[in-house]
Design an enzyme around this catalytic site. Sequence first.
Site, PDB file in Angstrom:
ATOM      1  N   ARG A 137       0.820  -1.217   0.000  1.00 58.56           N
ATOM      2  CA  ARG A 137       0.000   0.000   0.000  1.00 58.56           C
ATOM      3  C   ARG A 137       0.855   1.269   0.000  1.00 58.56           C
ATOM      4  N   GLY A 138       2.144   1.137   0.111  1.00 54.58           N
ATOM      5  CA  GLY A 138       3.034   2.293   0.167  1.00 54.58           C
ATOM      6  C   GLY A 138       3.404   2.813  -1.215  1.00 54.58           C
ATOM      7  N   LEU A 139       4.224   3.852  -1.234  1.00 53.33           N
ATOM      8  CA  LEU A 139       4.690   4.456  -2.500  1.00 53.33           C
ATOM      9  C   LEU A 139       5.315   3.398  -3.409  1.00 53.33           C
ATOM     10  N   VAL A 140       6.300   2.685  -2.877  1.00 55.08           N
ATOM     11  CA  VAL A 140       7.071   1.737  -3.684  1.00 55.08           C
ATOM     12  C   VAL A 140       6.291   0.447  -3.943  1.00 55.08           C
ATOM     13  N   SER A 178      18.427   2.165   0.613  1.00 52.83           N
ATOM     14  CA  SER A 178      18.253   3.580   0.284  1.00 52.83           C
ATOM     15  C   SER A 178      19.624   4.217   0.102  1.00 52.83           C
ATOM     16  N   SER A 179      19.673   5.346  -0.616  1.00 52.94           N
ATOM     17  CA  SER A 179      20.955   6.016  -0.853  1.00 52.94           C
ATOM     18  C   SER A 179      21.570   6.553   0.437  1.00 52.94           C
ATOM     19  N   CYS A 180      20.789   6.605   1.530  1.00 48.53           N
ATOM     20  CA  CYS A 180      21.344   7.126   2.788  1.00 48.53           C
ATOM     21  C   CYS A 180      22.287   6.148   3.475  1.00 48.53           C
ATOM     22  N   TYR A 234      18.357   4.787  10.609  1.00 45.68           N
ATOM     23  CA  TYR A 234      17.706   4.127   9.460  1.00 45.68           C
ATOM     24  C   TYR A 234      18.774   3.497   8.569  1.00 45.68           C
ATOM     25  N   LYS A 266      19.328  -0.398   7.296  1.00 49.13           N
ATOM     26  CA  LYS A 266      19.382  -0.762   5.872  1.00 49.13           C
ATOM     27  C   LYS A 266      20.695  -1.476   5.529  1.00 49.13           C
ATOM     28  N   PRO A 296      17.589   2.327  -3.961  1.00 50.00           N
ATOM     29  CA  PRO A 296      17.011   3.436  -4.726  1.00 50.00           C
ATOM     30  C   PRO A 296      17.459   4.793  -4.195  1.00 50.00           C
ATOM     31  N   LEU A 334      12.783   8.912  -3.977  1.00 50.93           N
ATOM     32  CA  LEU A 334      11.670   8.539  -4.853  1.00 50.93           C
ATOM     33  C   LEU A 334      10.472   9.448  -4.652  1.00 50.93           C
ATOM     34  N   HIS A 352       8.918  13.213   2.818  1.00 49.77           N
ATOM     35  CA  HIS A 352      10.111  13.681   2.094  1.00 49.77           C
ATOM     36  C   HIS A 352       9.825  15.032   1.447  1.00 49.77           C
ATOM     37  N   ARG A 407      19.879  16.816  -4.541  1.00 48.72           N
ATOM     38  CA  ARG A 407      19.229  15.510  -4.446  1.00 48.72           C
ATOM     39  C   ARG A 407      18.915  14.991  -5.840  1.00 48.72           C
TER      40      ARG A 407
HETATM   41  N1  LIG Z   1      10.380   6.970  -0.461  1.00 47.59           N
HETATM   42  C1  LIG Z   1      11.649   7.097  -0.819  1.00 47.59           C
HETATM   43  O1  LIG Z   1      12.084   8.189  -1.229  1.00 47.59           O
HETATM   44  C2  LIG Z   1      12.581   5.928  -0.760  1.00 47.59           C
HETATM   45  C3  LIG Z   1      12.191   4.669  -0.327  1.00 47.59           C
HETATM   46  N2  LIG Z   1      13.095   3.638  -0.299  1.00 47.59           N
HETATM   47  C4  LIG Z   1      12.747   2.316   0.230  1.00 47.59           C
HETATM   48  O2  LIG Z   1      11.598   1.771  -0.379  1.00 47.59           O
HETATM   49  C5  LIG Z   1      10.876   0.990   0.576  1.00 47.59           C
HETATM   50  C6  LIG Z   1       9.433   1.447   0.604  1.00 47.59           C
HETATM   51  O3  LIG Z   1       9.372   2.830   0.921  1.00 47.59           O
HETATM   52  P1  LIG Z   1       8.054   3.696   0.643  1.00 47.59           P
HETATM   53  O4  LIG Z   1       7.156   2.974  -0.262  1.00 47.59           O
HETATM   54  O5  LIG Z   1       8.527   5.058   0.328  1.00 47.59           O
HETATM   55  O6  LIG Z   1       7.412   3.751   2.087  1.00 47.59           O
HETATM   56  P2  LIG Z   1       5.863   3.918   2.490  1.00 47.59           P
HETATM   57  O7  LIG Z   1       5.847   4.469   3.865  1.00 47.59           O
HETATM   58  O8  LIG Z   1       5.129   4.637   1.407  1.00 47.59           O
HETATM   59  O9  LIG Z   1       5.350   2.427   2.503  1.00 47.59           O
HETATM   60  C7  LIG Z   1       5.832   1.493   3.435  1.00 47.59           C
HETATM   61  C8  LIG Z   1       4.840   0.366   3.544  1.00 47.59           C
HETATM   62  O10 LIG Z   1       5.288  -0.542   4.548  1.00 47.59           O
HETATM   63  C9  LIG Z   1       4.193  -0.858   5.387  1.00 47.59           C
HETATM   64  N3  LIG Z   1       4.624  -1.177   6.743  1.00 47.59           N
HETATM   65  C10 LIG Z   1       5.314  -0.375   7.607  1.00 47.59           C
HETATM   66  N4  LIG Z   1       5.476  -0.996   8.779  1.00 47.59           N
HETATM   67  C11 LIG Z   1       4.888  -2.214   8.656  1.00 47.59           C
HETATM   68  C12 LIG Z   1       4.720  -3.309   9.528  1.00 47.59           C
HETATM   69  N5  LIG Z   1       5.194  -3.287  10.787  1.00 47.59           N
HETATM   70  N6  LIG Z   1       4.055  -4.398   9.078  1.00 47.59           N
HETATM   71  C13 LIG Z   1       3.545  -4.431   7.823  1.00 47.59           C
HETATM   72  N7  LIG Z   1       3.680  -3.422   6.939  1.00 47.59           N
HETATM   73  C14 LIG Z   1       4.334  -2.329   7.360  1.00 47.59           C
HETATM   74  C15 LIG Z   1       3.371   0.412   5.410  1.00 47.59           C
HETATM   75  O11 LIG Z   1       2.069   0.171   5.850  1.00 47.59           O
HETATM   76  P3  LIG Z   1       1.387   1.275   6.836  1.00 47.59           P
HETATM   77  O12 LIG Z   1       1.510   2.575   6.096  1.00 47.59           O
HETATM   78  O13 LIG Z   1       0.015   0.785   6.978  1.00 47.59           O
HETATM   79  O14 LIG Z   1       2.205   1.237   8.083  1.00 47.59           O
HETATM   80  C16 LIG Z   1       3.440   0.830   3.947  1.00 47.59           C
HETATM   81  O15 LIG Z   1       2.481   0.168   3.162  1.00 47.59           O
HETATM   82  C17 LIG Z   1      11.589   1.156   1.917  1.00 47.59           C
HETATM   83  O16 LIG Z   1      12.423   0.056   2.139  1.00 47.59           O
HETATM   84  C18 LIG Z   1      12.431   2.383   1.714  1.00 47.59           C
HETATM   85  O17 LIG Z   1      13.606   2.337   2.451  1.00 47.59           O
HETATM   86  C19 LIG Z   1      14.390   3.826  -0.699  1.00 47.59           C
HETATM   87  C20 LIG Z   1      14.826   5.027  -1.145  1.00 47.59           C
HETATM   88  C21 LIG Z   1      13.962   6.182  -1.207  1.00 47.59           C
HETATM   89  C1  LIG Z   2      15.236   9.053   0.805  1.00 50.05           C
HETATM   90  C2  LIG Z   2      16.015   9.680   1.930  1.00 50.05           C
HETATM   91  O1  LIG Z   2      15.200  10.644   2.578  1.00 50.05           O
HETATM   92  C3  LIG Z   2      15.729  11.284   3.749  1.00 50.05           C
HETATM   93  O2  LIG Z   2      16.873  12.026   3.472  1.00 50.05           O
HETATM   94  P1  LIG Z   2      16.832  13.380   2.664  1.00 50.05           P
HETATM   95  O3  LIG Z   2      17.232  13.156   1.256  1.00 50.05           O
HETATM   96  O4  LIG Z   2      17.623  14.388   3.396  1.00 50.05           O
HETATM   97  O5  LIG Z   2      15.286  13.669   2.638  1.00 50.05           O
HETATM   98  P2  LIG Z   2      14.189  14.802   2.634  1.00 50.05           P
HETATM   99  O6  LIG Z   2      13.411  14.551   1.403  1.00 50.05           O
HETATM  100  O7  LIG Z   2      13.427  14.790   3.906  1.00 50.05           O
HETATM  101  O8  LIG Z   2      14.972  16.194   2.569  1.00 50.05           O
HETATM  102  C4  LIG Z   2      15.749  16.596   1.468  1.00 50.05           C
HETATM  103  C5  LIG Z   2      16.183  18.020   1.602  1.00 50.05           C
HETATM  104  O9  LIG Z   2      15.026  18.862   1.407  1.00 50.05           O
HETATM  105  C6  LIG Z   2      14.972  19.854   2.415  1.00 50.05           C
HETATM  106  N1  LIG Z   2      13.589  20.286   2.607  1.00 50.05           N
HETATM  107  C7  LIG Z   2      13.113  21.526   2.293  1.00 50.05           C
HETATM  108  N2  LIG Z   2      11.830  21.640   2.632  1.00 50.05           N
HETATM  109  C8  LIG Z   2      11.464  20.418   3.126  1.00 50.05           C
HETATM  110  C9  LIG Z   2      10.241  19.929   3.632  1.00 50.05           C
HETATM  111  O10 LIG Z   2       9.220  20.608   3.705  1.00 50.05           O
HETATM  112  N3  LIG Z   2      10.225  18.617   4.023  1.00 50.05           N
HETATM  113  C10 LIG Z   2      11.332  17.814   3.941  1.00 50.05           C
HETATM  114  N4  LIG Z   2      11.232  16.521   4.338  1.00 50.05           N
HETATM  115  N5  LIG Z   2      12.521  18.290   3.500  1.00 50.05           N
HETATM  116  C11 LIG Z   2      12.576  19.565   3.087  1.00 50.05           C
HETATM  117  C12 LIG Z   2      15.590  19.165   3.619  1.00 50.05           C
HETATM  118  O11 LIG Z   2      15.995  20.102   4.594  1.00 50.05           O
HETATM  119  C13 LIG Z   2      16.756  18.411   2.961  1.00 50.05           C
HETATM  120  O12 LIG Z   2      17.843  19.281   2.761  1.00 50.05           O
HETATM  121  C14 LIG Z   2      16.025  10.266   4.770  1.00 50.05           C
HETATM  122  O13 LIG Z   2      14.857   9.652   5.146  1.00 50.05           O
HETATM  123  C15 LIG Z   2      16.965   9.214   4.238  1.00 50.05           C
HETATM  124  O14 LIG Z   2      17.051   8.196   5.158  1.00 50.05           O
HETATM  125  C16 LIG Z   2      16.566   8.693   2.895  1.00 50.05           C
HETATM  126  O15 LIG Z   2      16.766   7.554   2.575  1.00 50.05           O
END
Ligand SMILES: NC(=O)C1=CN([C@@H]2O[C@H](COP(=O)(O)OP(=O)(O)OC[C@H]3O[C@@H](n4cnc5c(N)ncnc54)[C@H](OP(=O)(O)O)[C@@H]3O)[C@@H](O)[C@H]2O)C=CC1
Ligand SMILES: C[C@H]1O[C@H](OP(=O)(O)OP(=O)(O)OC[C@H]2O[C@@H](n3cnc4c(=O)[nH]c(N)nc43)[C@H](O)[C@@H]2O)[C@@H](O)[C@@H](O)C1=O
Length: 325
Positions: free
Chosen positions: A28-31, A123-125, A152, A156, A179, A182, A195, A225
């Site tokens: 149900r999440g983004l990815v 993740s890139s972090c 985090y 990872k 990744p 995203l 994010h 970024r």
């Molecule tokens: N978003 C990004 O920019 C990036 C994401 N990734 C990686 O991609 C993956 C997915 O991220 P993303 O889709 O953004 O995250 P989301 O928060 O959008 O989705 C995460 C999903 O995991 C589920 N989840 C969380 N905790 C539990 C649990 N205890 N049991 C069952 N399900 C659970 C959530 O359900 P619920 O919401 O109901 O808790 C949700 O559906 C992660 O591993 C992340 O590190 C990597 C790089 C960048």
């Molecule tokens: C995917 C990646 O995501 C995270 O790292 P991050 O790249 O720093 O992520 P961010 O999207 O939150 O911020 C990017 C930049 O943007 C600036 N910024 C401005 N204005 C807002 C703002 O309104 N919200 C947020 N969140 N940031 C803002 C903020 O100050 C920063 O300089 C970690 O979860 C890490 O673990 C990870 O994996």
Amino acid sequence: MGGPNPDSVSSSSFLNDKSAKVFVAGHRGLVGSAIVRKLQSLGFANLVLRSHAELDLTRQSDVEAFFAAEKPRYVILAAAKVGGIHANNTYPADFISINLQIQNNVIHSSFLHGVQKLLFLGSSCIYPKHAPQPIPESALLTGPLEPTNEWYAIAKIAGIKMCQAHRIQHSWDAISGMPTNLYGPNDNFHPENSHVLPALIRRFHEAKVSGAAEVVVWGSGSPLREFLHVDDLADGVVFLMDKYSGVEHLNVGSGKEVTIKELAELVKEVVGFQGKLVWDTSKPDGTPRKLMDSSKLLSLGWEPKISLKDGLVDTYKWYVQNHNV
Ligand SMILES: NC(=O)C1=CN([C@@H]2O[C@H](COP(=O)(O)OP(=O)(O)OC[C@H]3O[C@@H](n4cnc5c(N)ncnc54)[C@H](OP(=O)(O)O)[C@@H]3O)[C@@H](O)[C@H]2O)C=CC1
Ligand SMILES: C[C@H]1O[C@H](OP(=O)(O)OP(=O)(O)OC[C@H]2O[C@@H](n3cnc4c(=O)[nH]c(N)nc43)[C@H](O)[C@@H]2O)[C@@H](O)[C@@H](O)C1=O
């Protein structure tokens, strides 16, 4: 290093196995939702999906019972505790412990119950704060992490090592993809915990609707970024499942970076906000730059297709249609 060559673990074609059970954790999440859309469009007809409410992946015995009953052939692990810079910095205990629990349970149960192939998403972090740019996979564990997300990142990194350890000891086909940042449909648009890209879409949209004169953006605007649309990532995940079987984690990025200031100007334009930007420099910048070197994946034949501008237009449209705004 003893045991079999971990790069020689064989991998039969995922794309020729469309009737197999595939468990997409976090669907149900983004990815996860993008991966489900991609798999369905390709004709995968036997997806196993559980919401967080149906199966809490932090509960080891529930996860084991689920795997024993369902016995999926493939697992894509996209469930995690995820958030932006503020959430990572504010809830370090949640980010390290929930992620370690989810990934340990899912990876270990997958191995015990005969899963043929598993893909773990990091993740890139995971890379050092001052890694060489663009960041090659070999930069892992070569320097100190960015403090706002080290908890985090440690979880990872442990996930990558779990996959590698199982490959080495058991010749089990577990791989990892890293990744970059995203965005896309089903992103988290929370005002503080999301994010930057979804946070700015929401903030600019709300300012446009309310007629506000200015929008506050965090930090200095100077961090760089790299953004990848989640549909490109889903394509990359399926590509890795089908084509890659190696011990090393592989970067998945767009190769294009922007400053946060450039991103804010672009979101402002796409949303159609007419006011001005104000920078809140009390908020952290985080890593100064994190452009990944995705040349290994590109050399295997994958490439991203969606530009940041097109992806932003598409995501803003999705936000307006799905958030009743
Ligand atoms: N978003 C990004 O920019 C990036 C994401 N990734 C990686 O991609 C993956 C997915 O991220 P993303 O889709 O953004 O995250 P989301 O928060 O959008 O989705 C995460 C999903 O995991 C589920 N989840 C969380 N905790 C539990 C649990 N205890 N049991 C069952 N399900 C659970 C959530 O359900 P619920 O919401 O109901 O808790 C949700 O559906 C992660 O591993 C992340 O590190 C990597 C790089 C960048
Ligand atoms: C995917 C990646 O995501 C995270 O790292 P991050 O790249 O720093 O992520 P961010 O999207 O939150 O911020 C990017 C930049 O943007 C600036 N910024 C401005 N204005 C807002 C703002 O309104 N919200 C947020 N969140 N940031 C803002 C903020 O100050 C920063 O300089 C970690 O979860 C890490 O673990 C990870 O994996």
